[in-house]
Enzyme design. Structure first.
Site, PDB file in Angstrom:
ATOM      1  N   CYS A   1    -123.261  24.143  61.836  1.00 56.91           N
ATOM      2  CA  CYS A   1    -122.390  25.680  62.261  1.00 56.91           C
ATOM      3  C   CYS A   1    -122.786  26.424  61.464  1.00 56.91           C
ATOM      4  O   CYS A   1    -123.501  25.994  60.586  1.00 56.91           O
ATOM      5  CB  CYS A   1    -121.205  25.053  62.686  1.00 56.91           C
ATOM      6  SG  CYS A   1    -120.756  25.862  62.599  1.00 56.91           S
TER       7      CYS A   1
ATOM      8  N   CYS B   1    -103.222   6.551  61.306  1.00 52.34           N
ATOM      9  CA  CYS B   1    -103.749   7.734  60.553  1.00 52.34           C
ATOM     10  C   CYS B   1    -104.463   7.758  59.838  1.00 52.34           C
ATOM     11  O   CYS B   1    -104.861   8.929  58.653  1.00 52.34           O
ATOM     12  CB  CYS B   1    -103.419   9.852  61.655  1.00 52.34           C
ATOM     13  SG  CYS B   1    -101.847   9.996  60.713  1.00 52.34           S
TER      14      CYS B   1
ATOM     15  N   GLU C   1     -88.463   8.768  68.649  1.00 51.57           N
ATOM     16  CA  GLU C   1     -88.622  10.167  68.083  1.00 51.57           C
ATOM     17  C   GLU C   1     -87.792  10.945  67.275  1.00 51.57           C
ATOM     18  O   GLU C   1     -86.723  10.814  68.488  1.00 51.57           O
ATOM     19  CB  GLU C   1     -89.806  10.755  69.242  1.00 51.57           C
ATOM     20  CG  GLU C   1     -90.627  11.731  69.218  1.00 51.57           C
ATOM     21  CD  GLU C   1     -91.164  11.857  68.139  1.00 51.57           C
ATOM     22  OE1 GLU C   1     -92.327  11.757  67.385  1.00 51.57           O
ATOM     23  OE2 GLU C   1     -91.250  12.890  67.012  1.00 51.57           O
TER      24      GLU C   1
ATOM     25  N   CYS D   1    -116.292  27.314  56.155  1.00 50.43           N
ATOM     26  CA  CYS D   1    -115.293  27.339  56.598  1.00 50.43           C
ATOM     27  C   CYS D   1    -113.748  25.889  56.253  1.00 50.43           C
ATOM     28  O   CYS D   1    -113.052  26.355  56.537  1.00 50.43           O
ATOM     29  CB  CYS D   1    -115.039  27.524  58.571  1.00 50.43           C
ATOM     30  SG  CYS D   1    -114.941  26.230  58.880  1.00 50.43           S
TER      31      CYS D   1
ATOM     32  N   ASP E   1     -96.958   4.308  65.946  1.00 46.73           N
ATOM     33  CA  ASP E   1     -97.856   4.769  65.202  1.00 46.73           C
ATOM     34  C   ASP E   1     -97.320   6.372  64.467  1.00 46.73           C
ATOM     35  O   ASP E   1     -97.373   7.745  65.343  1.00 46.73           O
ATOM     36  CB  ASP E   1     -98.516   5.645  66.476  1.00 46.73           C
ATOM     37  CG  ASP E   1     -99.548   6.509  66.799  1.00 46.73           C
ATOM     38  OD1 ASP E   1     -99.578   6.915  65.125  1.00 46.73           O
ATOM     39  OD2 ASP E   1     -99.438   7.353  67.555  1.00 46.73           O
TER      40      ASP E   1
ATOM     41  N   GLN F   1    -102.197  14.413  71.587  1.00 47.70           N
ATOM     42  CA  GLN F   1    -103.746  13.946  70.508  1.00 47.70           C
ATOM     43  C   GLN F   1    -104.566  15.371  71.116  1.00 47.70           C
ATOM     44  O   GLN F   1    -104.261  15.657  71.945  1.00 47.70           O
ATOM     45  CB  GLN F   1    -103.811  12.900  71.304  1.00 47.70           C
ATOM     46  CG  GLN F   1    -103.127  11.802  71.561  1.00 47.70           C
ATOM     47  CD  GLN F   1    -103.623  11.212  69.541  1.00 47.70           C
ATOM     48  OE1 GLN F   1    -104.407  11.158  69.298  1.00 47.70           O
ATOM     49  NE2 GLN F   1    -102.288  10.304  69.050  1.00 47.70           N
TER      50      GLN F   1
ATOM     51  N   CYS G   1    -117.196  29.130  66.784  1.00 43.34           N
ATOM     52  CA  CYS G   1    -116.089  27.377  66.427  1.00 43.34           C
ATOM     53  C   CYS G   1    -117.380  26.372  67.331  1.00 43.34           C
ATOM     54  O   CYS G   1    -117.204  25.885  68.809  1.00 43.34           O
ATOM     55  CB  CYS G   1    -115.035  28.124  66.864  1.00 43.34           C
ATOM     56  SG  CYS G   1    -114.711  26.241  66.222  1.00 43.34           S
TER      57      CYS G   1
ATOM     58  N   TYR H   1     -92.358   5.904  66.965  1.00 46.81           N
ATOM     59  CA  TYR H   1     -93.061   7.078  66.929  1.00 46.81           C
ATOM     60  C   TYR H   1     -93.119   7.840  67.879  1.00 46.81           C
ATOM     61  O   TYR H   1     -94.987   8.054  67.929  1.00 46.81           O
ATOM     62  CB  TYR H   1     -93.793   6.983  65.461  1.00 46.81           C
ATOM     63  CG  TYR H   1     -93.470   6.861  63.951  1.00 46.81           C
ATOM     64  CD1 TYR H   1     -92.794   7.452  62.724  1.00 46.81           C
ATOM     65  CD2 TYR H   1     -93.156   5.496  64.058  1.00 46.81           C
ATOM     66  CE1 TYR H   1     -92.363   7.195  62.188  1.00 46.81           C
ATOM     67  CE2 TYR H   1     -92.876   5.147  62.612  1.00 46.81           C
ATOM     68  CZ  TYR H   1     -92.806   5.441  61.623  1.00 46.81           C
ATOM     69  OH  TYR H   1     -91.548   5.280  60.513  1.00 46.81           O
TER      70      TYR H   1
HETATM   71  N1  SAH Z   1     -96.944   8.230  68.987  1.00 47.74           N
HETATM   72  C1  SAH Z   1     -97.510   9.505  69.647  1.00 47.74           C
HETATM   73  C2  SAH Z   1     -96.747  10.692  68.189  1.00 47.74           C
HETATM   74  C3  SAH Z   1     -97.390   9.989  66.558  1.00 47.74           C
HETATM   75  S1  SAH Z   1     -97.295  11.263  65.933  1.00 47.74           S
HETATM   76  C4  SAH Z   1     -99.367   9.954  69.703  1.00 47.74           C
HETATM   77  O1  SAH Z   1    -100.343   8.948  69.871  1.00 47.74           O
HETATM   78  O2  SAH Z   1     -99.106  11.334  70.643  1.00 47.74           O
HETATM   79  C5  SAH Z   1     -95.923  10.650  64.836  1.00 47.74           C
HETATM   80  C6  SAH Z   1     -94.652  10.887  65.341  1.00 47.74           C
HETATM   81  O3  SAH Z   1     -93.530  10.126  64.323  1.00 47.74           O
HETATM   82  C7  SAH Z   1     -94.736  12.544  65.310  1.00 47.74           C
HETATM   83  O4  SAH Z   1     -94.508  12.558  66.528  1.00 47.74           O
HETATM   84  C8  SAH Z   1     -93.890  12.978  64.436  1.00 47.74           C
HETATM   85  O5  SAH Z   1     -92.807  13.963  64.957  1.00 47.74           O
HETATM   86  C9  SAH Z   1     -92.869  11.275  64.626  1.00 47.74           C
HETATM   87  N2  SAH Z   1     -91.936  11.111  63.201  1.00 47.74           N
HETATM   88  C10 SAH Z   1     -92.091  11.540  62.296  1.00 47.74           C
HETATM   89  N3  SAH Z   1     -91.170  10.841  61.234  1.00 47.74           N
HETATM   90  C11 SAH Z   1     -89.765  10.043  62.323  1.00 47.74           C
HETATM   91  C12 SAH Z   1     -88.864   9.599  61.581  1.00 47.74           C
HETATM   92  N4  SAH Z   1     -89.035   9.441  60.461  1.00 47.74           N
HETATM   93  N5  SAH Z   1     -88.634   9.051  63.207  1.00 47.74           N
HETATM   94  C13 SAH Z   1     -89.214   9.232  63.998  1.00 47.74           C
HETATM   95  N6  SAH Z   1     -90.188   9.293  64.178  1.00 47.74           N
HETATM   96  C14 SAH Z   1     -90.655   9.920  63.296  1.00 47.74           C
END
Ligand code: SAH
Length: 469
Positions: A75, A426, A350, A81, A399, A300, A177, A329
């Site tokens: 790039c 992550c 969530e 960047c 997650d 994602q 990009c 989550y």
């Molecule tokens: N599993 C999903 C998103 C994961 S990202 C996927 O694969 O697409 C993590 C997520 O946790 C986010 O959407 C965020 O809003 C949520 N989050 C963060 N803190 C939280 C909490 N205390 N209770 C519930 N959800 C929460």
């Protein structure tokens, strides 16, 4: 190695190893130096920005010798960047390092017994892998080091691209990009050229004025293309012809929105994108599941690798069709829905209520009637009453965001003692911390990192945990 204390510059430093967050490190007289934009094998001069007793950090400002394994970044904006810091490394090596980083974290911080790692799942496409990109318009261009001091060159230029890391008011003017397939660059450049030729103002982030502010582009592998143009103020007479021009030039746009943002920050969550053309959302697919994505929905960002991440997650869940699965989550419910055909029931939790609305809609869209979604904080929602109402979990999929799980949730998981936990993370450092706590009852039985973001240091890791017998 020579020290130049006056300017805090270390000369002739041999970079020895990788460190966290995309930095590398060298050791000098027992002190660890974290170095930005260098790789092991480089010999560099480092300008220190911080120096403590045991460690220091800085940036490589002069390369005396490049590591022999470096490749030429593809790039033209590399190094400026700040987006794809590892383009100078062959992809196989990036993967090797990511795997090592996960292992190091889990061993050093986790301090738990680990099974052999399954090989990291590298990306099949290492370019054009993002389905979502946001570009910024601004009235101040980031000048390259060789341009600074040129009396004929002003930084006040109308540009479109990315914010420079650490310099919030300067924008790197991006020509091309490689993160998203065309017409991503075409759209950004067309908007920029149109605005310049029509004398429309670009956003001035210091004074918070200007018409052209951001553009978000979502390009799905289903072929659907959503563009949301964000303006710093409403001006219908300017806005309408610009959006018409864009549609005419790019008939592949399936949904065009615009958003007026007069706030000081760029975040969309409290704004109202308006539909200008099309249905207002796109449909993305993972296997044969469909997901509706609006301008504010979370999804994602790498569809292909997202699908593979979910496949690993589903495999690790060891489902037979009889299980009650909790998806904590859950965002827009994508993991829960993805595993639902192998489960008796799915319960998603969530924080963001809009994401839960999307999750419910996605369940409906895919004809899935045994998945329920609840909005709220996991540590408030997941109490004894909740588990007794919906059933004791056979499998918990979690997650969390980069900060990892709240300790109270870890305690709850230990108390509720689901036979299987699948932890998608992550951030291997916080995952390691949580695995250490879960070790009170759980054994880590499988581990597999997945690369969602080639050329960056980011890594996703999936761990399977089984309740000790
Ligand atoms: N599993 C999903 C998103 C994961 S990202 C996927 O694969 O697409 C993590 C997520 O946790 C986010 O959407 C965020 O809003 C949520 N989050 C963060 N803190 C939280 C909490 N205390 N209770 C519930 N959800 C929460």
């Amino acid at each position: 190695m020579k020290r130049n204390n006056k300017h805090r510059i270390l000369e002739n430093v041999l970079v020895e190893d990788y460190a966290a967050e995309g930095k590398s490190l060298a050791r000098i007289d027992g002190k660890v130096i974290f170095i930005e934009n260098a790789v092991p094998g480089d010999i560099v001069d480092v300008r220190l920005s911080k120096s403590k007793k045991d460690w220091a950090e800085g940036k490589a400002i002069n390369f005396r010798q490049y590591a022999s394994n470096r490749v030429t970044p593809f790039c033209e904006h590399f190094g400026v960047c700040g987006g794809c810091q590892w383009q100078m490394l062959p992809y196989e090596q990036q993967l090797g390092f990511k795997q090592k980083q996960v292992m190091d974290n889990l061993q050093r911080i986790g301090k738990v017994a680990l099974p052999p790692f399954e090989p990291i799942l590298g990306a099949t496409d290492t370019r054009y892998y993002r389905n979502k990109i946001e570009y910024t318009f601004g009235n101040k261009r980031y000048l390259l080091p060789e341009e600074v001091g040129d009396p004929n060159l002003s930084a006040f230029q109308d540009v479109a691209g990315y914010h420079v890391k650490g310099l919030f008011d300067k924008i790197v003017d991006i020509r091309k990009c490689h993160l998203q397939a065309e017409p991503t660059n075409g759209i950004r450049l067309a908007l920029k050229d149109y605005a310049i030729s029509h004398n429309l103002s670009f956003y001035d982030i210091r004074n918070h004025v200007g018409f052209m502010r951001n553009v978000q582009i979502r390009y799905c592998r289903s072929g659907e293309l959503m563009v949301n143009v964000i303006f710093g103020s409403e001006d219908e007479a300017q806005r309408v012809p610009m959006l018409d021009y864009l549609l005419e030039l790019f008939p592949s746009i399936t949904t065009l929105l615009y958003t007026i943002n007069t706030k000081w920050n760029d975040s969309l969550f409290d704004l109202s994108p308006e539909i200008y053309h099309g249905k207002g959302h796109v449909i993305e697919t993972l296997e044969d599941f469909q997901f509706k994505i609006g301008p504010k929905s979370f999804f994602q960002t790498n569809t292909g690798q997202g699908e593979r991440l979910y496949q690993v997650t589903r495999e690790y869940a060891d489902l037979t069709g009889n299980e009650i699965v909790y998806d904590l989550y859950c965002g827009t419910g994508s993991i829960g829905l993805f595993v639902s055909r192998q489960a008796r029931k799915v319960i998603g939790v969530e924080l963001i209520s809009e994401a839960i609305e999307d999750a419910k809609e996605n369940a409906f869209l895919n004809n899935i009637h045994h998945a329920e979604f609840y909005a709220g904080d996991v540590i408030k929602i997941c109490d004894d009453a909740f588990f007794s109402k919906h059933g004791r979990p056979d499998v918990i999929i979690t997650d969390p965001p980069r900060a990892g799980m709240h300790e109270k949730l870890v305690e709850k998981i230990l108390e509720i003692a689901a036979p299987t936990v699948v932890y998608v993370s992550c951030n291997p450092a916080t995952q390691a911390r949580d695995l250490n706590l879960l070790d009170a009852k759980y054994e880590v039985t499988r581990i597999r990192p997945v690369d969602m973001f080639p050329h960056t240091h980011h890594i996703e890791n999936v761990a399977q945990l089984k309740l000790r017998g």
